[in-house]
Scaffold this active site. Structure first.
Site, PDB file in Angstrom:
ATOM      1  N   HIS A  65       0.827  -1.210   0.000  1.00  0.00           N
ATOM      2  CA  HIS A  65       0.000   0.000   0.000  1.00  0.00           C
ATOM      3  C   HIS A  65       0.866   1.266   0.000  1.00  0.00           C
ATOM      4  O   HIS A  65       0.571   2.246  -0.682  1.00  0.00           O
ATOM      5  CB  HIS A  65      -0.920  -0.045   1.226  1.00  0.00           C
ATOM      6  N   GLU A  68       2.194   1.789  -3.368  1.00  0.00           N
ATOM      7  CA  GLU A  68       1.150   2.346  -4.237  1.00  0.00           C
ATOM      8  C   GLU A  68       1.130   3.877  -4.127  1.00  0.00           C
ATOM      9  O   GLU A  68       1.093   4.589  -5.125  1.00  0.00           O
ATOM     10  CB  GLU A  68      -0.208   1.757  -3.841  1.00  0.00           C
ATOM     11  N   HIS A  69       1.171   4.372  -2.881  1.00  0.00           N
ATOM     12  CA  HIS A  69       1.193   5.836  -2.695  1.00  0.00           C
ATOM     13  C   HIS A  69       2.403   6.464  -3.382  1.00  0.00           C
ATOM     14  O   HIS A  69       2.290   7.482  -4.044  1.00  0.00           O
ATOM     15  CB  HIS A  69       1.263   6.173  -1.207  1.00  0.00           C
ATOM     16  N   GLU A 140      -4.119   8.283   7.126  1.00  0.00           N
ATOM     17  CA  GLU A 140      -5.049   7.312   6.537  1.00  0.00           C
ATOM     18  C   GLU A 140      -5.306   6.188   7.545  1.00  0.00           C
ATOM     19  O   GLU A 140      -6.440   5.724   7.717  1.00  0.00           O
ATOM     20  CB  GLU A 140      -4.468   6.751   5.227  1.00  0.00           C
TER      21      GLU A 140
END
Lengths: 423, 423
Positions: A65, A68-69, A140
């Site tokens: 994840h 991905e950012h 997040e």
């Protein structure tokens, strides 16, 4: 490119495997203004341990994840902005099993496609930029910590699984992501963002040959060998823990019960299993099931009640949950009903009705470009053709569902996760 | 895809959108009424009770079974706030006849069910079933209480409540707990009879069927709908600017703070505000995203919304508790930049692209289109997405800057933790 026409479901697909082993699929939608491109790698939150250059690597929770950012960073700036300036609506997500980068646009499609393929295939990280992302992802994670739906799911997975990384949250924790550096991100990119581990799926009114030409032009010419991954030792059928309860600022008790199912097969059997699991859920606790009506009329559930069957790398589970005043009574009722159905058999008329509804549901799913693109990619990763679902569907029998319920939805395979209001 | 609007009965209109690109037909039947504290709960409860059963299908299980037989057609009750109107009714979908294996026709039976749900509910001695009323009243109260569960939407809603106190726009579309708790079967029945006779009924269809077929199906389904006087729909009133801003701070046991900021907009040039807001905070290319998130890493999300019918802008973000002032200052600084005309050419180009993508994509979703047209009707407007887009694209930098200067801070709402700062 090879063209395939699926007349029964009204779809047309163009397909090609490039010399670098990338699979390209174009699903034609001649009447839509928007088009989308999904560039998907088979790399998700569960891929924490893998081999790189012959060495086993252990990586921190949340790394797929995090990567991905950071993929949106380019040497010249940020691809998110490049795409947005071109009128595209870009985004990305990381699930347990895959990471998908995509955009929707009604203009400049081919330019946008080029940008998408470029930024996902060319990593650019600095220690400073990686460090800076800690703040954003940290927020997040804080956000999902306050989200009951996320907490109840994560807690359930921790109950169900003992060794499988299915128990690890895709986003990781504020602590785990502190160990991520530019170097770990480069390593993961090299291992998993190889064309042979990826699928490009475009849906819309586009020229398939041009899509393929852009992919050839932008992406590396050669693809590597398959990656060895480790999802932990085999799980027993019993949950690691029976129950988890957490207190949060919510108005009413929420529950999520899970049933550990048999490990999933590969190929077309996987597609078939997914349909059996979905239909078993409809039969067991769907809106038209006797159980749903009974519990609703007793005031034990409301319209938040529902569940599904889910397949992850190496594991599969069925879940059901919602708001209730008596989670244990509802949980027990689900297990008992499954065993009753397995014992007494599913009513034939009811089965035929649910079958019709399930077929309609799959056709309905084809309205969503995202559903189409992700189903295509999953099909490539696991070795089946998603659009062949009508034939696979017709091979399913009532006995398949009864057998599924008998084996999987039992008292010794289940765990429950609860979120309760502050006193 | 040319929309046609047809009057079917007294004060009953059909918006017909022919489209052959979807797998499903989309239908809607919405009563449009002024949003008022006295009736919000009644209107929210009514469709939930009606969905429990009809004379022909008197309980959920039989109703769901009927839908299953229609290849999993769906009917869901809906309650919405658009401008200062409350819309209640039903949304329905079914697979288009073209994709059914046995040549069934679903439009007529599904439209028939919609008509039954509205015109032929289950009555006991002339009153809506007391058991259904009691059970749905409990469910609605649970739904009202559960507003606290999702902190992101909770903070957005609390801002509107505080900012628009005394205006209809500040009310919840599902009513308040005390008024819902006081609703009796008799009161709801009286409300039902008046509402279906007096409120404007708006019908919508999007799909492959010919207009005549759709008209005839709806006319048959609603032939027994009582019709009384012609109600007048009141257009929403703009939010009156506040003399000095108010600050509201609330505490909960949460890990992340939620900052919501509301602004009044004192200009009639709404097209310019649309563009201004897009550049300010509506996209991943906007000033808020690029500065509050990307540059300062203060949050995972920071975005703004323009409430056109009320001429208000709201900003939402999730931050660490101790970053309250920092985030607020940065949001203010970005607004000042807009007011000073401090932006680069690409920012305007990107905003125009994004608006054009957004408006054109509306036609690719039958449900978005329904929401768009119902929103137009409820706020007394009659624009098409193309027309709105054309107007937005014609906005000059000077108009954007004047629009930004008309934006004035009104209300700050901060949901913070019980212990701060975060450890």
């Amino acid at each position: 490119m090879t063209e395939r026409n699926y007349a029964q479901i009204g779809e047309r697909v163009y397909e090609e495997t490039l010399p670098n082993c990338l699979t390209v699929r174009v699903v034609s939608k001649p009447h839509h203004a928007k088009a989308c491109a999904f560039f998907v790698t088979r790399y998700g939150g569960m891929d924490l341990r893998f081999q790189l250059n012959g060495q086993w690597q252990d990586t921190p929770a949340g790394i797929a994840h995090y990567l991905e950012h950071k993929m949106f960073d380019t040497e010249d700036g940020n691809a998110l902005q490049d795409l947005a300036q071109n009128g595209a609506e870009p985004n990305a997500f990381t699930s347990n099993a895959i990471t998908a980068y995509y955009f929707y646009s009604t203009e400049h499609f081919y330019e946008n496609l080029k940008i998408l393929l470029e930024f996902v295939s060319v990593p650019y990280f600095t220690d400073e930029s990686v460090e800076k992302e800690q703040g954003i992802i940290g927020q997040e994670i804080r956000m999902v910590e306050d989200t009951p739906d996320w907490q109840i799911y994560t807690n359930l997975m921790e109950c169900l699984y003992e060794k499988s990384p299915a128990r690890v949250s895709v986003a990781g924790t504020v602590e785990s992501i502190r160990h991520i550096t530019a170097q770990t991100l480069y390593d993961c990119h090299r291992a998993f963002y190889d064309p042979s581990n990826m699928v490009l799926c475009v849906v819309g009114n586009v020229d398939p040959a041009r899509v393929s030409a852009i992919a050839r032009e932008v992406l590396p010419e050669a693809g590597g060998a398959p990656i060895l991954r480790d999802y932990g030792e085999e799980e027993s059928s019993a949950p690691a823990r029976r129950e988890h309860a957490q207190v949060m600022e919510v108005s009413m008790t929420q529950f999520l019960a899970g049933y550990k199912c048999d490990p999933p097969p590969e190929g077309v059997d996987l597609l078939r299993l997914g349909m059996i699991g979905d239909m078993a859920c409809d039969i067991l606790f769907g809106d038209s099931s006797p159980l749903y009506s009974r519990l609703y009329e007793q005031g034990l559930i409301n319209d938040t009640f529902g569940g599904n069957f889910d397949i992850l790398p190496g594991v599969a589970y069925l879940y059901v949950g919602g708001d209730t005043n008596d989670p244990h009574a509802v949980h027990a009722a689900v297990t008992e009903e499954a065993q009753r159905l397995a014992r007494e058999g599913i009513d034939e008329d009811f089965y035929q009705r649910v079958r019709r509804a399930a077929y309609g549901q799959m056709i309905r799913g084809l309205n969503s470009f995202e559903t189409i693109a992700i189903s295509q990619a999953e099909g490539v990763f696991h070795g089946y053709d998603y659009f062949s679902f009508p034939e696979v569907f017709s091979s399913i029998t009532k006995a398949d569902l009864e057998d599924f319920l008998r084996r999987n939805v039992t008292a010794d395979r289940t765990a429950i996760s609860l979120i309760t209001p502050k006193a | 895809m040319t929309k046609q609007r047809i009057q079917l009965l007294d004060n009953v209109f059909l918006t017909y959108v022919p489209a052959d690109k979807f797998k499903t037909d989309f239908l809607s039947a919405q009563f449009i009424t002024p949003l008022r504290a006295e009736t919000a709960g009644l209107n929210a409860l009514l469709p939930a009770v009606l969905q429990r059963g009809t004379v022909q299908y008197p309980d959920m299980q039989r109703l769901s079974a009927a839908l299953d037989l229609l290849y999993g057609a769906t009917i869901e009750h809906s309650v919405r706030k658009r401008g200062e109107s409350q819309l209640w009714g039903f949304l329905a979908t079914c697979v288009d006849d073209a994709f059914l294996p046995d040549g069934s026709k679903l439009l007529e039976p599904l439209t028939g069910l919609l008509g039954q749900l509205i015109c032929q509910p289950v009555l006991e001695g002339g009153t809506l079933s007391p058991a259904y009323v009691a059970s749905e009243r409990t469910n609605l109260i649970d739904a009202i209480r559960s507003a606290i569960d999702e902190k992101r939407t909770f903070a957005a809603r609390r801002l509107l409540e505080e900012m628009c106190r005394g205006e209809a726009y500040g009310l919840s579309h599902i009513g308040d707990e005390a008024s819902v708790a006081a609703i009796t079967p008799e009161a709801l029945t009286a409300h039902y009879r008046a509402a279906i006779a007096q409120s404007r009924l708006e019908l919508y269809y999007c799909g492959r069927a010919e207009r005549e077929r759709v008209e005839s199906a709806f006319q048959t389904a609603f032939r027994s709908l009582p019709r009384a006087e012609d109600p007048i729909l009141t257009p929403p009133q703009a939010h009156p600017p506040r003399q000095s801003p108010q600050v509201i701070r609330e505490q909960m046991d949460v890990s992340q703070g939620k900052l919501s900021v509301g602004y009044s907009v004192d200009t009639d040039d709404k097209d310019a505000v649309v563009v201004m807001n897009t550049m300010f905070g509506a996209t991943s290319n906007s000033k808020l995203f690029l500065n509050v998130r990307e540059k300062l890493s203060l949050c995972y999300y920071a975005s703004s919304t323009y409430h056109r019918s009320k001429n208000m802008i709201t900003v939402a973000s999730g931050i660490e508790f101790e970053n309250y002032q920092k985030a607020l200052d940065e949001i203010g600084a970005q607004l000042s930049a807009m007011q000073n005309g401090d932006w680069e050419a690409w920012e305007l180009t990107a905003a125009r692209s994004s608006l054009s993508n957004g408006h054109r994509s509306i036609f690719d979703s039958a449900s978005q289109l329904e929401d768009f047209y119902m929103g137009q009707i409820a706020t007394g407007r009659d624009d098409d997405p193309e027309k709105l887009l054309e107007a937005a694209l014609a906005v000059t930098p000077e108009r954007i800057q004047s629009a930004a200067k008309a934006v004035k801070l009104d209300t700050i709402y901060f949901l913070t933790g019980k212990e701060e700062p975060h450890s």
